[in-house]
Motif scaffolding. Structure first.
Motif, PDB file in Angstrom:
ATOM      1  N   ILE A 291      51.103  28.125  37.476  1.00 33.71           N
ATOM      2  CA  ILE A 291      49.647  28.326  37.504  1.00 33.71           C
ATOM      3  C   ILE A 291      49.162  28.498  38.939  1.00 33.71           C
ATOM      4  O   ILE A 291      48.352  29.388  39.233  1.00 33.71           O
ATOM      5  N   GLY A 292      49.667  27.649  39.845  1.00 35.86           N
ATOM      6  CA  GLY A 292      49.285  27.761  41.256  1.00 35.86           C
ATOM      7  C   GLY A 292      49.707  29.091  41.863  1.00 35.86           C
ATOM      8  O   GLY A 292      48.948  29.712  42.619  1.00 35.86           O
ATOM      9  N   ALA A 293      50.915  29.547  41.515  1.00 36.56           N
ATOM     10  CA  ALA A 293      51.381  30.849  42.023  1.00 36.56           C
ATOM     11  C   ALA A 293      50.523  31.980  41.469  1.00 36.56           C
ATOM     12  O   ALA A 293      50.183  32.928  42.183  1.00 36.56           O
ATOM     13  N   GLY A 294      50.150  31.877  40.191  1.00 31.62           N
ATOM     14  CA  GLY A 294      49.274  32.890  39.594  1.00 31.62           C
ATOM     15  C   GLY A 294      47.913  32.940  40.272  1.00 31.62           C
ATOM     16  O   GLY A 294      47.379  34.016  40.545  1.00 31.62           O
ATOM     17  N   LYS A 295      47.375  31.746  40.570  1.00 28.10           N
ATOM     18  CA  LYS A 295      46.080  31.688  41.261  1.00 28.10           C
ATOM     19  C   LYS A 295      46.194  32.291  42.663  1.00 28.10           C
ATOM     20  O   LYS A 295      45.332  33.069  43.089  1.00 28.10           O
ATOM     21  N   ALA A 296      47.266  31.970  43.366  1.00 26.94           N
ATOM     22  CA  ALA A 296      47.467  32.515  44.709  1.00 26.94           C
ATOM     23  C   ALA A 296      47.641  34.028  44.671  1.00 26.94           C
ATOM     24  O   ALA A 296      47.102  34.746  45.520  1.00 26.94           O
ATOM     25  N   PHE A 297      48.374  34.528  43.674  1.00 24.68           N
ATOM     26  CA  PHE A 297      48.573  35.968  43.528  1.00 24.68           C
ATOM     27  C   PHE A 297      47.252  36.676  43.258  1.00 24.68           C
ATOM     28  O   PHE A 297      46.973  37.737  43.815  1.00 24.68           O
ATOM     29  N   ARG A 298      46.408  36.061  42.396  1.00 22.68           N
ATOM     30  CA  ARG A 298      45.104  36.641  42.093  1.00 22.68           C
ATOM     31  C   ARG A 298      44.225  36.708  43.344  1.00 22.68           C
ATOM     32  O   ARG A 298      43.568  37.722  43.601  1.00 22.68           O
ATOM     33  N   ILE A 299      44.232  35.655  44.140  1.00 29.15           N
ATOM     34  CA  ILE A 299      43.468  35.629  45.391  1.00 29.15           C
ATOM     35  C   ILE A 299      43.997  36.693  46.350  1.00 29.15           C
ATOM     36  O   ILE A 299      43.225  37.405  46.993  1.00 29.15           O
ATOM     37  N   TYR A 300      45.321  36.819  46.416  1.00 30.33           N
ATOM     38  CA  TYR A 300      45.953  37.830  47.287  1.00 30.33           C
ATOM     39  C   TYR A 300      45.532  39.233  46.874  1.00 30.33           C
ATOM     40  O   TYR A 300      45.197  40.074  47.709  1.00 30.33           O
ATOM     41  N   ARG A 301      45.541  39.496  45.559  1.00 27.55           N
ATOM     42  CA  ARG A 301      45.174  40.841  45.065  1.00 27.55           C
ATOM     43  C   ARG A 301      43.708  41.134  45.320  1.00 27.55           C
ATOM     44  O   ARG A 301      43.353  42.257  45.669  1.00 27.55           O
ATOM     45  N   LYS A 302      42.845  40.141  45.177  1.00 26.06           N
ATOM     46  CA  LYS A 302      41.420  40.334  45.469  1.00 26.06           C
ATOM     47  C   LYS A 302      41.221  40.688  46.932  1.00 26.06           C
ATOM     48  O   LYS A 302      40.423  41.547  47.273  1.00 26.06           O
TER      49      LYS A 302
END
Length: 195
Positions: A180-191
Motif C-alpha cells: 500500500i505504501g509503495a502504491g501511494k508513493a508511486f501515485r505521488i511520483y506519477r502526479k
C-alpha cells in the motif's frame, strides 16, 4: 592536518556509537521493541543524529527485514551515522552484551532454571517490558496520527485489528502495508511527473 582532524572526529564518533549501542544493549531486556525505545531516546532525543521521522522509517525497515530487530536497527542506525564502519561498530556494540550474558547463563542454566528468585525477577521484568513496549507503540502511533494521513491511520488501525482480533501473521500485515505504501508513493511520483 585537516584529514587528521576528520579521522579523529570519525574515531570519536565511532567510539561514541559503540559505547551507546553497548550501553543500550546491556540494559535492555525484553526484545527488539524495547531496544528501539532506547535507540530513539539516545540517537534522536539526546544525540540528535537522526530525526524522529527517519527513526520511524528505520524501525519499519528493521521490523520488515529478516533477523533480530535490535541487530537490524543497529545496522541501519550505524550505516546512517557513519557508513560501513558505523554499521560494523553498532552491530558489535549491540551483540556483545547478550552474547556474553547468554554464554555465562548457559554454564549455569540448571541453577537458573530451578531458582525461585530468578523466576520472580523475570516475572517482574515482564511487566516492565510490557510498559516499555506500550511506550513505543504510543510514541510511534502518535507520529502516524500527527501526519494526519488518512491512509496511514487506516493502515495502522487495520494492522492492529488484523493482528489483535484475527490473529493474522505479522509478515502478511507488513507485506500488505508495504505494498500500500509503495502504491501511494508511486501515485505521488506519477502526479509529480504529470505536473
Amino acid at each position: 592536518m585537516e584529514m587528521e582532524k576528520t579521522q579523529i572526529k570519525k574515531k570519536d564518533l565511532l567510539l561514541k556509537l559503540f559505547l551507546s549501542t553497548l550501553y543500550i544493549s546491556s540494559f535492555t531486556f525484553g526484545g527488539g521493541f524495547v531496544i528501539v525505545t532506547f535507540m530513539k531516546r539516545k540517537f534522536v532525543d539526546e544525540l540528535h543524529w537522526i530525526d524522529e521521522e527517519e527513526m520511524l522509517d528505520l524501525v519499519a525497515l528493521a521490523q520488515s527485514s529478516p533477523g533480530a530487530i535490535a541487530v537490524n536497527a543497529a545496522i541501519l542506525v550505524g550505516w546512517r551515522v557513519c557508513g560501513f564502519a558505523g554499521m560494523l561498530t553498532a552491530v558489535l556494540g549491540t551483540i556483545l552484551p547478550p552474547m556474553i550474558i547468554l554464554s555465562v547463563i548457559s554454564f549455569f542454566y540448571a541453577a537458573f532454571a530451578s531458582n525461585v528468585y530468578v523466576a520472580l525477577v523475570l516475572k517482574g521484568m515482564q511487566a516492565g517490558v510490557a510498559a516499555v513496549i506500550l511506550d513505543v507503540v504510543c510514541g510511534l502511533g502518535s507520529n502516524v496520527l500527527k501526519e494526519k494521513s488518512a491512509v496511514g491511520i487506516v493502515i495502522m488501525a487495520a494492522a492492529f485489528a488484523a493482528t489483535f482480533f484475527f490473529d493474522v501473521n505479522v509478515i502478511y500485515i507488513i507485506l500488505t502495508a508495504g505494498i500500500i505504501g509503495a502504491g501511494k508513493a508511486f501515485r505521488i511520483y506519477r502526479k509529480g511527473k504529470m505536473a
